[in-house]
Scaffold this active site. Structure first.
Site, PDB file in Angstrom:
ATOM      1  N   SER A 117       0.796  -1.227   0.000  1.00  0.00           N
ATOM      2  CA  SER A 117       0.000   0.000   0.000  1.00  0.00           C
ATOM      3  C   SER A 117       0.835   1.286   0.000  1.00  0.00           C
ATOM      4  O   SER A 117       1.594   1.511  -0.920  1.00  0.00           O
ATOM      5  CB  SER A 117      -0.951  -0.047   1.179  1.00  0.00           C
ATOM      6  OG  SER A 117      -1.923   0.947   1.047  1.00  0.00           O
ATOM      7  N   HIS A 118       0.730   2.053   1.076  1.00  0.00           N
ATOM      8  CA  HIS A 118       1.407   3.359   1.117  1.00  0.00           C
ATOM      9  C   HIS A 118       2.808   3.249   1.705  1.00  0.00           C
ATOM     10  O   HIS A 118       3.502   4.249   1.826  1.00  0.00           O
ATOM     11  CB  HIS A 118       0.570   4.306   1.977  1.00  0.00           C
ATOM     12  CG  HIS A 118       0.375   3.759   3.359  1.00  0.00           C
ATOM     13  ND1 HIS A 118      -0.463   2.689   3.601  1.00  0.00           N
ATOM     14  CD2 HIS A 118       0.929   4.075   4.531  1.00  0.00           C
ATOM     15  CE1 HIS A 118      -0.412   2.395   4.890  1.00  0.00           C
ATOM     16  NE2 HIS A 118       0.424   3.218   5.470  1.00  0.00           N
ATOM     17  N   ASP A 287      -2.431   6.479  -3.146  1.00  0.00           N
ATOM     18  CA  ASP A 287      -1.324   5.709  -2.568  1.00  0.00           C
ATOM     19  C   ASP A 287      -0.825   4.681  -3.582  1.00  0.00           C
ATOM     20  O   ASP A 287      -1.332   4.595  -4.709  1.00  0.00           O
ATOM     21  CB  ASP A 287      -1.709   5.070  -1.223  1.00  0.00           C
ATOM     22  CG  ASP A 287      -2.694   3.919  -1.356  1.00  0.00           C
ATOM     23  OD1 ASP A 287      -3.381   3.841  -2.373  1.00  0.00           O
ATOM     24  OD2 ASP A 287      -2.776   3.102  -0.417  1.00  0.00           O
ATOM     25  N   ASP A 289      -1.125   1.500  -4.113  1.00  0.00           N
ATOM     26  CA  ASP A 289      -2.027   0.535  -4.741  1.00  0.00           C
ATOM     27  C   ASP A 289      -3.377   1.135  -5.134  1.00  0.00           C
ATOM     28  O   ASP A 289      -4.291   0.410  -5.538  1.00  0.00           O
ATOM     29  CB  ASP A 289      -2.229  -0.685  -3.834  1.00  0.00           C
ATOM     30  CG  ASP A 289      -2.893  -0.335  -2.507  1.00  0.00           C
ATOM     31  OD1 ASP A 289      -2.658   0.763  -1.987  1.00  0.00           O
ATOM     32  OD2 ASP A 289      -3.651  -1.165  -1.985  1.00  0.00           O
ATOM     33  N   ASP A 291      -5.908   2.583  -3.534  1.00  0.00           N
ATOM     34  CA  ASP A 291      -7.171   2.553  -2.791  1.00  0.00           C
ATOM     35  C   ASP A 291      -7.362   3.783  -1.913  1.00  0.00           C
ATOM     36  O   ASP A 291      -8.480   4.088  -1.509  1.00  0.00           O
ATOM     37  CB  ASP A 291      -7.348   1.242  -1.996  1.00  0.00           C
ATOM     38  CG  ASP A 291      -6.193   0.942  -1.077  1.00  0.00           C
ATOM     39  OD1 ASP A 291      -5.188   1.681  -1.090  1.00  0.00           O
ATOM     40  OD2 ASP A 291      -6.280  -0.067  -0.336  1.00  0.00           O
ATOM     41  N   ARG A 292      -6.270   4.517  -1.637  1.00  0.00           N
ATOM     42  CA  ARG A 292      -6.424   5.731  -0.822  1.00  0.00           C
ATOM     43  C   ARG A 292      -6.469   6.978  -1.695  1.00  0.00           C
ATOM     44  O   ARG A 292      -5.926   6.977  -2.800  1.00  0.00           O
ATOM     45  CB  ARG A 292      -5.236   5.882   0.125  1.00  0.00           C
ATOM     46  CG  ARG A 292      -5.126   4.781   1.144  1.00  0.00           C
ATOM     47  CD  ARG A 292      -4.032   5.124   2.139  1.00  0.00           C
ATOM     48  NE  ARG A 292      -3.933   4.065   3.132  1.00  0.00           N
ATOM     49  CZ  ARG A 292      -3.421   4.240   4.343  1.00  0.00           C
ATOM     50  NH1 ARG A 292      -2.944   5.417   4.698  1.00  0.00           N
ATOM     51  NH2 ARG A 292      -3.374   3.235   5.192  1.00  0.00           N
ATOM     52  N   LYS A 388     -11.672  -0.038  -0.689  1.00  0.00           N
ATOM     53  CA  LYS A 388     -11.739   1.407  -0.849  1.00  0.00           C
ATOM     54  C   LYS A 388     -11.175   1.752  -2.219  1.00  0.00           C
ATOM     55  O   LYS A 388     -10.426   0.965  -2.799  1.00  0.00           O
ATOM     56  CB  LYS A 388     -11.010   2.130   0.275  1.00  0.00           C
ATOM     57  CG  LYS A 388      -9.581   1.678   0.543  1.00  0.00           C
ATOM     58  CD  LYS A 388      -9.071   2.355   1.818  1.00  0.00           C
ATOM     59  CE  LYS A 388      -7.612   2.060   2.085  1.00  0.00           C
ATOM     60  NZ  LYS A 388      -7.429   0.893   2.952  1.00  0.00           N
TER      61      LYS A 388
END
Ligand code: VG1
Ligand code: CO
Length: 600
Positions: A117-118, A287, A289, A291-292, A388
């Site tokens: 992710s982030h 981010d 991937d 999703d954010r 998300k």
């Protein structure tokens, strides 16, 4: 004919999936023998053998270092375990929301997402592996527990070591595998299915008018060298007509250009300064991937993620999808501010409060109880998928701008006028010694469970708060009745203000303590004040009750620890930063003075 080999291995004890998959340093995956193989085998072992031959798994990741190696391992281990088909994003690239979308669309039995992710990437950064189920959502706790149990006693795994696939060209590759039916690997365009889904959710003609019509607004979208580049270029630039230079950092890179692919005011500082110039009306970052999302208005006006989901909720009819499906309910994770609750109340909608992590929303969505949800950590989404969705959130905001013809800042301010404002912030203490962090949490829990704690008053400056409720958040899933305990320590005061402490489940080294503060204000005179000033007394009380500084040796520095970044609030908070710091330093001197006078 591809041969299956059985490899003897030794189990690892630390492969417990966290809030969102297994995340470790790349070196952990690279240097420990069979580390990735073991975990992949443990995931596949949870899939019923009867489902495997006819079943498809979707595979994709955020492009970070080690992803391609991991995908080859997944191909080899899936084939050797009788999985019938893999659908993989071209060059391995597929955003987390796109994987969720594709799983649902092709009715796959699940998916494996390669991302941390982030978290930063590259050889010295982090890597992660996450399993999603057939609904498209992250595996629920029942399954992640099972993966962990299997990993702790794994003695061998099955693999086809000679099997290699070309990830670069779209199309089908079919392999004859020992004892099983032919094994198909299908490389697909990373963006297409996802783009098709968005066209169904939003009014693309209206968005095109907004971004490229005669009275168009100017946007700047920052993919932060993560997976979102191809999505933003294809959907926002090519299709909706925003100029090519409105999308930046759009080539996925293995180390995210050496940056943190984390969409907040600290790590998306370039976007913030570009927005400050006043040339752009709307800005967003994603981010690693995808999703954010972080949403900014003109001049860098910051939209707090807890507010973002509330604004989308209050303007939900701007999105055609919800006109079709209706709005079934709203939800937020427990530490997320109560801004969404106020909208739910006004719209007479059910509101669910779940533990941190997207996996808890899935059951509610599957049961038709939930349409829109969000987390304070820059996560926003709906029941169109089970993750998300960063770009969805951006198009949701653009739909609202198109309908209301107002600026981001005006929309936010109108919202606060109407619903009141939840001042909210979060502080992160990263890489704290695990023992110290656990001791602090234990100590706090003991303090909180003392009978005398309820009703106790705490003061800071001219503010006094009285404890009304104190517990360790526990969630009973209203759909399947499963219980998740120990989801965060909450202290709720009589005015509704909340202090929350929890340990992160996504860090890769030591422990990360998160402190969340939420306080509601409906007085229109006060709603534009600086959150750091408004929340300073509660921060002070939280540090006192928890003894965080004493027990972890970490000194609280507002600007450094605030997850939203030092200048989180649109206004210039450097001044506040100094005020809060000065306050801490003065206290330190005062205590030194007391100690000195006592010694005399
Ligand atoms: C963090 C966030 C949480 C989010 C999770 C995964 O978890 O707080 O809200 O769902 O990351 O997000 P934790 O346990 O570290 O607080 V992502 O975009 O990193 O998959
Ligand atoms: Co993410």
């Amino acid at each position: 004919m591809v041969k299956i080999t059985v490899i003897k291995t030794k189990p690892y004890t630390d492969q417990k999936p966290g809030t969102s998959g297994l995340r470790k340093r790349v070196t952990v995956f690279q240097q420990n023998q069979h580390y990735a193989e073991n975990f992949i085998q443990s995931i596949i072992s949870t899939i019923d053998p009867a489902q495997r031959q006819e079943g498809t798994l979707v595979v994709g990741g955020d492009g970070r270092f080690f992803m391609k190696d991991a995908i080859q391992l997944i191909v080899q281990i899936a084939a050797a375990n009788g999985i019938g088909r893999l659908v993989i994003g071209q060059n391995g690239i597929m955003s987390t929301p796109a994987v969720s979308c594709v799983i649902r669309k092709i009715k796959a039995i699940g998916g494996i997402i390669l991302t941390a992710s982030h978290n930063p990437g590259g050889p010295s950064g982090d890597f992660g592996i996450k399993f999603n189920i057939s609904s498209g959502g992250p595996a629920p706790e029942g399954i992640t527990d099972k993966i962990f149990q299997i990993s702790k006693s794994l003695q061998e795994y099955h693999i086809c070591p000679e099997l290699k696939v070309d990830l670069s060209a779209t199309g089908k590759q079919i392999f004859e595998v020992d004892t099983f039916k032919p094994f198909t690997v299908e490389i697909v365009d990373s963006v297409e299915s996802y783009a098709e889904m968005l066209r169904d959710i939003f009014d693309f003609a209206a968005l095109k008018e907004l971004l490229s019509g005669p009275n168009h607004i100017n946007v700047r979208l920052d993919a932060m060298h993560g997976v979102m580049g191809p999505y933003v270029r294809k959907i926002v630039c090519e299709e909706l007509g925003s100029p090519a230079n409105s999308a930046v950092n759009c080539v996925p890179s293995e180390d995210f250009g050496g940056h943190h692919p984390d969409p907040n005011l600290t790590y998306a500082a370039d976007l913030v300064s570009a927005m400050k110039g006043g040339e752009y009306d709307f800005g967003a970052a994603f981010d690693g991937d995808g999703d954010r999302n972080m949403v900014l208005g003109k001049h860098g006006f910051f939209v707090n993620p807890s507010d973002s989901v509330a604004v989308i909720g209050a303007n939900i009819t701007s999105i055609p999808y919800f006109q079709k499906t209706g709005v079934k309910g709203l939800a937020r994770s427990m530490p997320t501010s109560g801004a969404l609750d106020n909208v739910a109340k006004a719209l007479k909608m059910p509101l669910f409060e779940t533990p941190t992590g997207w996996k808890f929303f899935g059951n509610l969505m599957d049961a038709g109880k939930l349409s829109l949800c969000g987390e304070e950590s820059f996560g926003t989404g709906s029941d169109h998928i089970r993750e998300k969705d960063g770009l969805w959130a951006v198009l949701a905001w653009l739909s609202i701008l198109a309908t209301r013809k107002q600026s981001v800042e005006d929309i936010m301010k109108d919202h606060w006028q109407k619903f009141g404002r939840n001042f909210f912030t979060r502080y992160d203490y990263e890489e704290v010694d695990s023992d110290a962090a656990n001791k602090m949490i234990d100590h706090l829990q003991t303090t909180m469970s003392d009978k005398a704690f309820l009703g106790q008053k705490f003061s800071s400056g001219d503010k006094t708060y009285q404890v009304e409720k104190a517990d360790n958040f526990e969630y009973t899933d209203p759909v399947d009745g499963s219980v998740s305990k120990g989801q965060g320590l909450r202290i709720i005061f009589s005015d509704g203000s909340r202090i929350i402490f929890r340990l992160s489940g996504t860090g890769s080294a030591g422990a990360t303590i998160r402190l969340y503060i939420d306080s509601y204000e409906k007085d229109p005179q006060k709603i534009y004040q600086d959150p750091q000033v408004m929340l300073a007394p509660l921060v002070d009380i939280a540090l006192r009750i928890s003894q965080l500084q004493e027990m972890t040796g970490r000194i609280f520095i507002s600007g450094l620890n605030c997850m939203y970044g030092p200048k989180s609030f649109g206004s210039d908070t450097n001044f506040v930063f100094c005020k809060v710091c000065c306050f801490s330093i003065c206290r330190l001197f005062f205590h030194m003075f007391l100690w000195y006078t006592k010694k005399q």
